[in-house]
Enzyme design. Structure first.
Site, mmCIF file in Angstrom:
data_model
loop_
_atom_site.group_PDB
_atom_site.id
_atom_site.type_symbol
_atom_site.label_atom_id
_atom_site.label_comp_id
_atom_site.label_asym_id
_atom_site.label_seq_id
_atom_site.Cartn_x
_atom_site.Cartn_y
_atom_site.Cartn_z
ATOM 1 N N LEU A 49 50.793 80.493 -50.692
ATOM 2 C CA LEU A 49 49.367 80.231 -50.933
ATOM 3 C C LEU A 49 49.214 78.847 -51.568
ATOM 4 O O LEU A 49 48.891 78.708 -52.742
ATOM 5 C CB LEU A 49 48.761 81.326 -51.829
ATOM 6 C CG LEU A 49 47.234 81.336 -51.911
ATOM 7 C CD1 LEU A 49 46.610 81.921 -50.657
ATOM 8 C CD2 LEU A 49 46.754 82.112 -53.141
ATOM 9 N N ILE B 82 47.141 74.869 -47.587
ATOM 10 C CA ILE B 82 46.765 75.469 -46.301
ATOM 11 C C ILE B 82 46.564 76.980 -46.465
ATOM 12 O O ILE B 82 45.584 77.540 -45.959
ATOM 13 C CB ILE B 82 47.824 75.142 -45.227
ATOM 14 C CG1 ILE B 82 47.818 73.634 -44.939
ATOM 15 C CG2 ILE B 82 47.576 75.928 -43.945
ATOM 16 C CD1 ILE B 82 48.963 73.140 -44.063
ATOM 17 N N ILE C 52 52.502 79.691 -38.940
ATOM 18 C CA ILE C 52 52.021 78.311 -38.703
ATOM 19 C C ILE C 52 52.797 77.333 -39.591
ATOM 20 O O ILE C 52 52.420 76.166 -39.687
ATOM 21 C CB ILE C 52 50.507 78.169 -38.958
ATOM 22 C CG1 ILE C 52 50.143 78.594 -40.385
ATOM 23 C CG2 ILE C 52 49.709 78.948 -37.942
ATOM 24 C CD1 ILE C 52 50.190 77.535 -41.412
ATOM 25 N N ARG D 229 56.843 76.756 -40.379
ATOM 26 C CA ARG D 229 57.965 76.176 -39.646
ATOM 27 C C ARG D 229 58.751 77.331 -39.025
ATOM 28 O O ARG D 229 58.851 78.410 -39.629
ATOM 29 C CB ARG D 229 58.903 75.395 -40.574
ATOM 30 C CG ARG D 229 58.362 74.063 -41.052
ATOM 31 C CD ARG D 229 58.356 73.017 -39.950
ATOM 32 N NE ARG D 229 57.893 71.713 -40.405
ATOM 33 C CZ ARG D 229 56.647 71.271 -40.317
ATOM 34 N NH1 ARG D 229 55.704 72.029 -39.785
ATOM 35 N NH2 ARG D 229 56.325 70.067 -40.722
ATOM 36 N N ASP E 265 52.935 79.382 -33.904
ATOM 37 C CA ASP E 265 52.649 77.981 -33.577
ATOM 38 C C ASP E 265 53.911 77.137 -33.687
ATOM 39 O O ASP E 265 53.936 76.004 -33.221
ATOM 40 C CB ASP E 265 51.582 77.437 -34.547
ATOM 41 C CG ASP E 265 51.121 76.033 -34.192
ATOM 42 O OD1 ASP E 265 50.931 75.759 -32.981
ATOM 43 O OD2 ASP E 265 50.958 75.199 -35.107
ATOM 44 N N GLU F 16 61.990 74.643 -31.269
ATOM 45 C CA GLU F 16 60.932 73.980 -30.486
ATOM 46 C C GLU F 16 61.355 72.585 -30.025
ATOM 47 O O GLU F 16 62.106 71.923 -30.741
ATOM 48 C CB GLU F 16 59.626 73.913 -31.300
ATOM 49 C CG GLU F 16 59.686 73.095 -32.574
ATOM 50 C CD GLU F 16 58.400 73.233 -33.391
ATOM 51 O OE1 GLU F 16 57.956 74.369 -33.673
ATOM 52 O OE2 GLU F 16 57.846 72.184 -33.758
ATOM 53 N N HIS G 273 52.923 74.120 -31.431
ATOM 54 C CA HIS G 273 52.842 73.388 -32.710
ATOM 55 C C HIS G 273 51.592 72.487 -32.733
ATOM 56 O O HIS G 273 51.700 71.264 -32.824
ATOM 57 C CB HIS G 273 54.118 72.552 -32.924
ATOM 58 C CG HIS G 273 54.334 72.193 -34.376
ATOM 59 N ND1 HIS G 273 55.572 72.047 -34.927
ATOM 60 C CD2 HIS G 273 53.454 71.947 -35.387
ATOM 61 C CE1 HIS G 273 55.459 71.718 -36.205
ATOM 62 N NE2 HIS G 273 54.173 71.657 -36.507
ATOM 63 N N GLY H 283 48.882 73.060 -34.914
ATOM 64 C CA GLY H 283 48.082 73.322 -36.124
ATOM 65 C C GLY H 283 47.139 72.187 -36.496
ATOM 66 O O GLY H 283 45.959 72.399 -36.744
HETATM 67 P P1 NAP Z 1 51.714 73.315 -50.208
HETATM 68 O O1 NAP Z 1 50.332 73.017 -50.663
HETATM 69 O O2 NAP Z 1 52.858 72.617 -50.852
HETATM 70 O O3 NAP Z 1 51.912 74.897 -50.372
HETATM 71 C C1 NAP Z 1 53.117 75.538 -50.171
HETATM 72 C C2 NAP Z 1 53.060 76.904 -50.844
HETATM 73 O O4 NAP Z 1 54.263 77.607 -50.547
HETATM 74 C C3 NAP Z 1 52.938 76.830 -52.369
HETATM 75 O O5 NAP Z 1 51.923 77.696 -52.775
HETATM 76 C C4 NAP Z 1 54.292 77.295 -52.870
HETATM 77 O O6 NAP Z 1 54.141 78.007 -54.101
HETATM 78 C C5 NAP Z 1 54.769 78.201 -51.744
HETATM 79 N N1 NAP Z 1 56.227 78.247 -51.667
HETATM 80 C C6 NAP Z 1 57.098 77.206 -51.688
HETATM 81 N N2 NAP Z 1 58.360 77.655 -51.621
HETATM 82 C C7 NAP Z 1 58.287 78.994 -51.565
HETATM 83 C C8 NAP Z 1 59.270 80.021 -51.512
HETATM 84 N N3 NAP Z 1 60.583 79.737 -51.520
HETATM 85 N N4 NAP Z 1 58.848 81.300 -51.468
HETATM 86 C C9 NAP Z 1 57.514 81.591 -51.498
HETATM 87 N N5 NAP Z 1 56.553 80.661 -51.542
HETATM 88 C C10 NAP Z 1 56.932 79.377 -51.602
HETATM 89 O O7 NAP Z 1 51.879 73.055 -48.655
HETATM 90 P P2 NAP Z 1 50.748 73.116 -47.536
HETATM 91 O O8 NAP Z 1 50.101 71.802 -47.436
HETATM 92 O O9 NAP Z 1 49.913 74.325 -47.757
HETATM 93 O O10 NAP Z 1 51.662 73.276 -46.217
HETATM 94 C C11 NAP Z 1 52.523 74.374 -46.054
HETATM 95 C C12 NAP Z 1 53.425 74.147 -44.852
HETATM 96 O O11 NAP Z 1 52.687 74.289 -43.649
HETATM 97 C C13 NAP Z 1 54.027 72.743 -44.741
HETATM 98 O O12 NAP Z 1 55.176 72.595 -45.535
HETATM 99 C C14 NAP Z 1 54.294 72.590 -43.258
HETATM 100 O O13 NAP Z 1 55.647 72.861 -42.969
HETATM 101 C C15 NAP Z 1 53.385 73.625 -42.612
HETATM 102 N N6 NAP Z 1 52.421 72.972 -41.727
HETATM 103 C C16 NAP Z 1 52.367 73.324 -40.405
HETATM 104 C C17 NAP Z 1 51.451 72.720 -39.561
HETATM 105 C C18 NAP Z 1 51.343 73.083 -38.102
HETATM 106 O O14 NAP Z 1 50.930 72.252 -37.310
HETATM 107 N N7 NAP Z 1 51.685 74.292 -37.714
HETATM 108 C C19 NAP Z 1 50.597 71.721 -40.049
HETATM 109 C C20 NAP Z 1 50.675 71.393 -41.396
HETATM 110 C C21 NAP Z 1 51.592 72.017 -42.229
HETATM 111 P P3 NAP Z 1 55.349 78.076 -55.185
HETATM 112 O O15 NAP Z 1 55.808 76.661 -55.369
HETATM 113 O O16 NAP Z 1 54.723 78.701 -56.399
HETATM 114 O O17 NAP Z 1 56.394 78.943 -54.590
#
Ligand code: NAP
Length: 317
Positions: free
Chosen positions: A156, A159, A234, A236, A260, A265, A283, A285
């Site tokens: 959480l 995104i 969505i 990785r 996604d 991929e 992919h 998103g």
């Molecule tokens: P973010 O703001 O850094 O949020 C990541 C969340 O994951 C944080 O709440 C974090 O909380 C949690 N987390 C990290 N490590 C964890 C673990 N080991 N176990 C459980 N929770 C964990 O990142 P975001 O901007 O939301 O993006 C998230 C991911 O979406 C990106 O890293 C990217 O790979 C993916 N993404 C995909 C697309 C697509 O096109 N499909 C586009 C953009 C991004 P804690 O630190 O408290 O654990």
């Protein structure tokens, strides 16, 4: 080519969105590697002078790659996820890594809701049903429903929260798992991925990729999600154990999945492609024109700010 920063050469291994690329080539002496007939030779010749790198995620940036560029100062990544970059190796060489947070959040959350709705209501399948002319032979099978269901968000963050906000508007209850509980939301907190899967019907994976989260969704989590459960990934491909997912889908241990991202991929396992209930996307998103241009703007802004001595705008943590 005139440059606002003489001597600050930037390597662009793969194409950036058109507007961002135009701004980058106007501002910097940029090597557009994909345009070179002999890429290896062009890279060898330019490597000693490269100070900036505009990364799209296609190139793995590890210590071997970083060592090609003795003057490298900054890797500006197009995208928020940077699991293809060895950040520790970059830091050890004094190289700053930046990403593009914020500008893509809503786009990815919108795409996630689309995938989620497609999985629950089987909308692409309904479209194919009409196109095939099957409607004249009888009605489309009844689908699952969003009504009364709980959405679990694994990760959480920016995104994940945007997805949760949208899901609330759809009447879903929200639960989540992060390593640490957030004090700025009132959603139910689950202490582990298995606990989250037990507490929800639809599990959305939105945590970062990398060694810490590899296969965080495996057989136990999928079993806990249950036979009416739906997985939406969505984040990785590496976060989901693909073999366990295929087995769970084939054995009816979960109902369906919307994906996604994939571990291999752009190759997607034949087993997944063969399952008619599964929703597959390439992919996409953040892949709208407006959002990709906003991401490219931030890449150029990071490079420009760094080259001008003002530091990176959005360095990774
Ligand atoms: P973010 O703001 O850094 O949020 C990541 C969340 O994951 C944080 O709440 C974090 O909380 C949690 N987390 C990290 N490590 C964890 C673990 N080991 N176990 C459980 N929770 C964990 O990142 P975001 O901007 O939301 O993006 C998230 C991911 O979406 C990106 O890293 C990217 O790979 C993916 N993404 C995909 C697309 C697509 O096109 N499909 C586009 C953009 C991004 P804690 O630190 O408290 O654990």
């Amino acid at each position: 080519m005139p440059s606002s920063f003489p001597g600050f050469r930037v390597l662009v291994p793969d194409p950036l969105p058109a507007g961002g690329l135009a701004r980058l080539t106007k501002t910097f002496d940029a090597l557009k590697l994909w345009e070179e007939a002999d890429r290896a030779a062009a890279l060898r010749a330019a490597a000693p002078d490269i100070r900036g790198l505009a990364s799209t995620g296609a190139q793995r940036i590890d210590s071997v790659f970083l060592d090609l560029f003795p003057k490298l100062e900054i890797v500006a990544n197009l995208g928020v996820g940077y699991d293809h970059i060895d950040v520790a190796a970059a830091r050890a060489r004094g190289v700053v890594v930046t990403n593009t947070p914020g500008v893509l959040v809503d786009e990815v959350a919108d795409a996630t809701m689309g995938l989620l709705l497609c999985a629950v209501r089987q909308l692409p399948q309904a479209d194919s049903f009409v196109r095939r002319g099957d409607w004249t032979r009888g009605p489309f099978p009844l689908s699952a429903s969003l009504k009364g269901r709980v959405l679990g968000v694994l990760g959480l963050g920016d995104i994940g929260r945007a997805i949760a906000r949208r899901a609330e508007a759809f009447g879903l209850k929200i639960a989540y798992h992060n390593r640490s509980r957030r004090d700025d939301v009132s959603y139910a907190y689950a202490a582990s991925p298995v606990e989250l899967a037990q507490a929800c019907d639809i599990l959305v994976v939105a945590a970062p990729g990398g060694p810490q989260t590899r296969h965080i969704v495996g057989a136990r989590v999928l079993e806990a999600l249950g036979p009416r459960g739906i997985l939406v990934n969505i984040a990785r491909g590496s976060l989901v154990d693909t073999a366990a997912l295929i087995a769970a889908l084939q054995q009816g241990k979960i109902q369906t999945a919307a994906l996604d991202v994939f571990a291999t991929e752009p190759d997607v396992p034949a087993e997944l492609r063969a399952m008619p209930q599964v929703i597959l996307a390439p992919h996409i998103g953040s892949a709208s024109v407006a959002t990709r241009e906003a991401m490219a703007d931030l890449v150029v802004e990071n490079l420009t700010s760094w080259a001008s001595g003002a530091g990176a705008v959005t360095p990774v943590a």
